[in-house]
Design a protein around this motif. Structure first.
Motif, PDB file in Angstrom:
ATOM      1  N   GLU A  13       5.174  52.666  88.728  1.00  0.00           N
ATOM      2  CA  GLU A  13       5.338  51.372  87.315  1.00  0.00           C
ATOM      3  C   GLU A  13       6.650  50.179  87.460  1.00  0.00           C
ATOM      4  O   GLU A  13       5.529  49.357  87.885  1.00  0.00           O
ATOM      5  CB  GLU A  13       4.928  52.149  86.599  1.00  0.00           C
ATOM      6  CG  GLU A  13       4.267  53.107  86.263  1.00  0.00           C
ATOM      7  CD  GLU A  13       4.358  53.793  84.979  1.00  0.00           C
ATOM      8  OE1 GLU A  13       5.622  54.517  83.896  1.00  0.00           O
ATOM      9  OE2 GLU A  13       3.484  54.254  83.855  1.00  0.00           O
ATOM     10  N   SER A  14       7.839  51.295  88.401  1.00  0.00           N
ATOM     11  CA  SER A  14       8.598  50.318  88.657  1.00  0.00           C
ATOM     12  C   SER A  14       9.067  49.129  89.716  1.00  0.00           C
ATOM     13  O   SER A  14       8.862  48.307  89.789  1.00  0.00           O
ATOM     14  CB  SER A  14       9.952  50.833  88.783  1.00  0.00           C
ATOM     15  OG  SER A  14      10.746  52.099  87.669  1.00  0.00           O
ATOM     16  N   LEU A  15       7.922  49.415  91.000  1.00  0.00           N
ATOM     17  CA  LEU A  15       7.713  48.469  91.686  1.00  0.00           C
ATOM     18  C   LEU A  15       6.098  47.834  91.517  1.00  0.00           C
ATOM     19  O   LEU A  15       6.369  46.334  92.035  1.00  0.00           O
ATOM     20  CB  LEU A  15       7.056  49.755  92.984  1.00  0.00           C
ATOM     21  CG  LEU A  15       7.679  50.239  93.792  1.00  0.00           C
ATOM     22  CD1 LEU A  15       7.149  51.159  94.796  1.00  0.00           C
ATOM     23  CD2 LEU A  15       8.567  49.451  94.548  1.00  0.00           C
ATOM     24  N   ILE A  16       5.707  48.024  91.088  1.00  0.00           N
ATOM     25  CA  ILE A  16       4.667  47.065  90.166  1.00  0.00           C
ATOM     26  C   ILE A  16       5.338  46.645  88.579  1.00  0.00           C
ATOM     27  O   ILE A  16       4.943  44.793  89.777  1.00  0.00           O
ATOM     28  CB  ILE A  16       3.138  47.598  89.366  1.00  0.00           C
ATOM     29  CG1 ILE A  16       2.872  48.509  90.096  1.00  0.00           C
ATOM     30  CG2 ILE A  16       2.642  46.772  88.813  1.00  0.00           C
ATOM     31  CD1 ILE A  16       1.575  49.581  88.783  1.00  0.00           C
ATOM     32  N   ALA A  51       1.478  50.872  97.860  1.00  0.00           N
ATOM     33  CA  ALA A  51       0.529  51.531  98.704  1.00  0.00           C
ATOM     34  C   ALA A  51       0.935  52.886  98.804  1.00  0.00           C
ATOM     35  O   ALA A  51       0.745  54.105  98.645  1.00  0.00           O
ATOM     36  CB  ALA A  51      -0.219  51.256  99.929  1.00  0.00           C
ATOM     37  N   GLU A  52       2.598  53.148  99.563  1.00  0.00           N
ATOM     38  CA  GLU A  52       3.200  54.476  99.394  1.00  0.00           C
ATOM     39  C   GLU A  52       3.250  54.626  98.342  1.00  0.00           C
ATOM     40  O   GLU A  52       2.712  55.740  98.604  1.00  0.00           O
ATOM     41  CB  GLU A  52       4.762  54.080 100.565  1.00  0.00           C
ATOM     42  CG  GLU A  52       4.501  53.522 101.691  1.00  0.00           C
ATOM     43  CD  GLU A  52       5.822  53.210 102.140  1.00  0.00           C
ATOM     44  OE1 GLU A  52       6.612  53.462 101.777  1.00  0.00           O
ATOM     45  OE2 GLU A  52       5.795  52.513 103.390  1.00  0.00           O
ATOM     46  N   ALA A  53       3.389  54.463  96.917  1.00  0.00           N
ATOM     47  CA  ALA A  53       4.001  54.855  96.277  1.00  0.00           C
ATOM     48  C   ALA A  53       2.885  56.000  95.382  1.00  0.00           C
ATOM     49  O   ALA A  53       2.748  56.524  94.860  1.00  0.00           O
ATOM     50  CB  ALA A  53       4.188  53.892  94.982  1.00  0.00           C
ATOM     51  N   GLU A  54       1.741  54.844  95.150  1.00  0.00           N
ATOM     52  CA  GLU A  54      -0.001  55.112  95.228  1.00  0.00           C
ATOM     53  C   GLU A  54      -0.088  56.183  95.477  1.00  0.00           C
ATOM     54  O   GLU A  54      -0.779  57.662  95.338  1.00  0.00           O
ATOM     55  CB  GLU A  54      -0.555  53.856  95.031  1.00  0.00           C
ATOM     56  CG  GLU A  54      -0.510  53.197  93.715  1.00  0.00           C
ATOM     57  CD  GLU A  54      -1.369  51.869  94.177  1.00  0.00           C
ATOM     58  OE1 GLU A  54      -1.987  51.034  93.765  1.00  0.00           O
ATOM     59  OE2 GLU A  54      -2.625  51.814  95.467  1.00  0.00           O
ATOM     60  N   LYS A  55       0.280  56.420  97.196  1.00  0.00           N
ATOM     61  CA  LYS A  55      -0.380  57.455  97.955  1.00  0.00           C
ATOM     62  C   LYS A  55       0.174  59.139  97.111  1.00  0.00           C
ATOM     63  O   LYS A  55       0.384  60.670  97.142  1.00  0.00           O
ATOM     64  CB  LYS A  55       0.288  57.757  99.345  1.00  0.00           C
ATOM     65  CG  LYS A  55      -0.324  58.819  99.624  1.00  0.00           C
ATOM     66  CD  LYS A  55      -0.253  58.433 101.428  1.00  0.00           C
ATOM     67  CE  LYS A  55      -0.424  59.709 102.651  1.00  0.00           C
ATOM     68  NZ  LYS A  55      -0.071  59.197 103.788  1.00  0.00           N
ATOM     69  N   LEU A  56       1.916  59.047  97.203  1.00  0.00           N
ATOM     70  CA  LEU A  56       2.429  59.996  97.074  1.00  0.00           C
ATOM     71  C   LEU A  56       1.885  60.454  95.282  1.00  0.00           C
ATOM     72  O   LEU A  56       2.222  61.846  94.712  1.00  0.00           O
ATOM     73  CB  LEU A  56       4.004  59.378  96.242  1.00  0.00           C
ATOM     74  CG  LEU A  56       5.513  60.576  96.061  1.00  0.00           C
ATOM     75  CD1 LEU A  56       4.910  61.860  97.079  1.00  0.00           C
ATOM     76  CD2 LEU A  56       6.579  60.182  95.708  1.00  0.00           C
ATOM     77  N   VAL A  57       1.531  59.250  94.334  1.00  0.00           N
ATOM     78  CA  VAL A  57       1.054  59.793  92.861  1.00  0.00           C
ATOM     79  C   VAL A  57       0.200  60.154  93.041  1.00  0.00           C
ATOM     80  O   VAL A  57      -0.181  61.692  92.497  1.00  0.00           O
ATOM     81  CB  VAL A  57       0.963  58.433  91.833  1.00  0.00           C
ATOM     82  CG1 VAL A  57       0.177  58.478  90.913  1.00  0.00           C
ATOM     83  CG2 VAL A  57       2.365  57.816  91.507  1.00  0.00           C
TER      84      VAL A  57
END
Length: 540
Positions: free
Chosen positions: A164-167, A332-338
């Motif tokens: 969310e912070s990245l977005i 993309a990396e953050a979404e994969k981790l989520v």
């Protein structure tokens, strides 16, 4: 557990002391004698709302004091609670002599006591507590899985927050991005570092005062080294004393001290000469250092106040730029981790749900067995456990757990809070407490009117259940049943009388013959020989 209770000017009680035992304590008395005032006093000590109507008519205020020993607490003297209630409704609370609030009282002392009366809004009236009761009974197997679930939730929550912070950063306006680029350009052009800044602060005074430093250190060197200087004087003193040292032993010590001093002076003289020679009067180096320090001070005025804050602003601006320039890959990396953490969380939640489902049948059976002991007919307790939709999961749980009550096998189960009468609720609570046993965190259980509508053989069953429960809890029961009263290890009688035309309630502990008489009164309303014999038989 409650060790002692002292009551002053509460309702019709002018003064009374109540000392329950660690096991089963029973309180009896005629209807209207004042048992409610005793229970009201106890409620005040566990965080109940204060009501001015509790104050004895004509008294300026009421005082309730109690000493509690809490499970797992190392205090040898326990904890003393005092609740003062004035006639105008104002309440003052102290715990161990320190002022406290109602919420603090409820959290510290109140959580150790469960008031199981017909009109109490306690654990069973709040479906949110049902899961805690079930999990306490389930023990380690569920506790470990619940702990694993919470760890997975924390990791998932952390990954989601990062995404969310990245977005949010990638949505930075053109103005924010431009500002970040300006900051990076301004600070990055100077390439500051905390180490360089500290070195400048240390070296600048030497550059600014180079001429004076060289001159004064030169004077010091001359004073030590020139003919007739400090070193020559020391050597002359040594020579003079050596010539007469044989005449007095103490002079030899002076000679040695002077020799040591001359060695020290020679070392200092060499160091001072080296320092003098190292001082470089360099105007260009001075101007360069002053200019560099001025640059640092300019950054700190804008982004400071200190160099650490400047470095933080620089780092934050770089992160803003990086997030925009590399937003696609970072997101993309953050979404994969989520997704990874979500999958782990869902697995942990399903394991927790499955373990609960594996145990729920036995839990229902044990509680229903206690219903049978209390001769509640075909009544049964059902524990509804449902896995919630993922969007409703929280850190505390992934399931909804609620107790349902079926008054008879021919009726449909409904939420316990909507269908059980006060007397039924007390017996349901009693059954649950028996099943929970030592796993229950409430150390003291107070039952009021748990015997409502009970008689005959059911009374004997109720008495046996309460006696068994007292093996793991401190149990205080207000009762009208002689079968229950006879099982008590400590027995108090509440009595009402008139003093100078004023009604008063007193509290009296009964033992021996007095207790036999009280049980006889409960059996037949009198103290006939038959009643006394029956009472003695019950107590026997």
């Amino acid at each position: 557990m409650l060790d002692e209770l002292h009551v002053s000017n509460v309702a019709l009680i002018a003064e009374a002391t109540f000392v329950p035992g660690p096991g089963l304590t029973v309180v009896t008395g005629e209807t209207g004698a004042g048992k409610t005032a005793l229970l009201g006093s106890l409620k005040l000590l566990v965080g109940d709302r204060a009501d001015a109507s509790l104050v004895t008519e004509g008294a300026s205020g009421a005082v309730v004091e109690g000493r509690f020993f809490l499970q797992g607490d190392d205090s040898e003297d326990g904890h003393v609670v005092c609740r003062r209630l004035s006639a105008d409704g104002k309440s003052r609370i102290s715990i161990d002599g320190s002022m406290s609030t109602v919420s603090q009282l409820a959290q510290s002392i109140g959580c150790s006591v469960d008031l199981c009366g017909q009109h109490e809004h306690q654990t069973l009236y709040k479906a949110a507590h049902h899961g805690k009761l079930f999990d306490a009974w389930a023990g380690t197997s569920v506790a470990l899985l619940h702990e694993e679930y919470e760890c997975c939730w924390n990791r998932y929550s952390s990954a989601r927050s990062k995404l969310e912070s990245l977005i949010a950063l990638t949505r930075s306006s053109a103005e924010e991005l431009e500002r970040a680029q300006f900051i990076c350009s301004r600070i990055g052009e100077l390439r500051p570092s905390p180490d360089e800044y500290q070195e400048l602060l240390s070296s600048l005074p030497r550059l600014e005062h180079a001429e004076e430093l060289a001159m004064q250190s030169g004077y010091a060197y001359q004073a030590l080294s020139e003919d007739g200087g400090a070193l020559d004087s020391l050597r002359a003193s040594i020579s003079a004393l050596e010539g007469i040292a044989g005449l007095d032993d103490c002079l030899g010590e002076y000679v040695q001290l002077l020799i040591d001093a001359s060695c020290t002076v020679e070392d200092v003289m060499r160091d001072v000469r080296s320092y003098r020679d190292s001082v470089d009067n360099d105007p260009e180096a001075l101007m360069s250092a002053q200019s560099r320090l001025s640059d640092y001070q300019g950054l700190m005025r804008t982004y400071g106040p200190g160099i650490e804050e400047v470095m933080g602003v620089w780092k934050s601006a770089q992160a803003t730029i990086d997030s925009v320039e590399n937003s696609d890959s970072l997101i993309a990396e953050a979404e994969k981790l989520v997704e990874q953490e979500k999958a782990a969380l869902m697995t942990a939640g399903k394991k927790l749900h499955e373990q609960r489902m594996a145990l729920v049948g036995r839990f229902e059976s044990l509680v229903s067995d206690e219903f049978s002991r209390l001769e509640m007919g075909s009544a049964s307790l059902l524990c509804s456990i449902a896995l919630l939709p993922f969007e409703k999961w929280s850190k505390s749980d992934c399931c909804s757990i609620e107790f349902l009550y079926r008054p008879a096998s021919s009726l449909s189960p409904r939420p316990l809070v909507k269908i059980a009468s006060g007397g039924e609720m007390s017996r349901v609570m009693l059954s649950l407490k028996v099943v929970l046993g030592s796993a229950d965190s409430r150390e003291t259980l107070v039952f009021d009117e748990v015997d409502a509508g009970i008689g005959g053989s059911v009374a004997n069953s109720l008495a046996a259940v309460l006696k068994g429960l007292a093996q793991t809890h401190q149990v205080i029961v207000v009762t009208h049943l002689p079968q229950v009263a006879a099982r008590g290890q400590v027995h108090y009688v509440v009595e009402k009388s008139e003093v100078d035309g004023v009604a008063r309630t007193s509290l009296r502990r009964v033992e021996g013959d007095d207790r036999v008489k009280e049980i006889a009164r409960m059996l037949s309303g009198d103290h006939s020989d038959a009643a006394l014999a029956h009472a003695a038989q019950l107590l026997g």
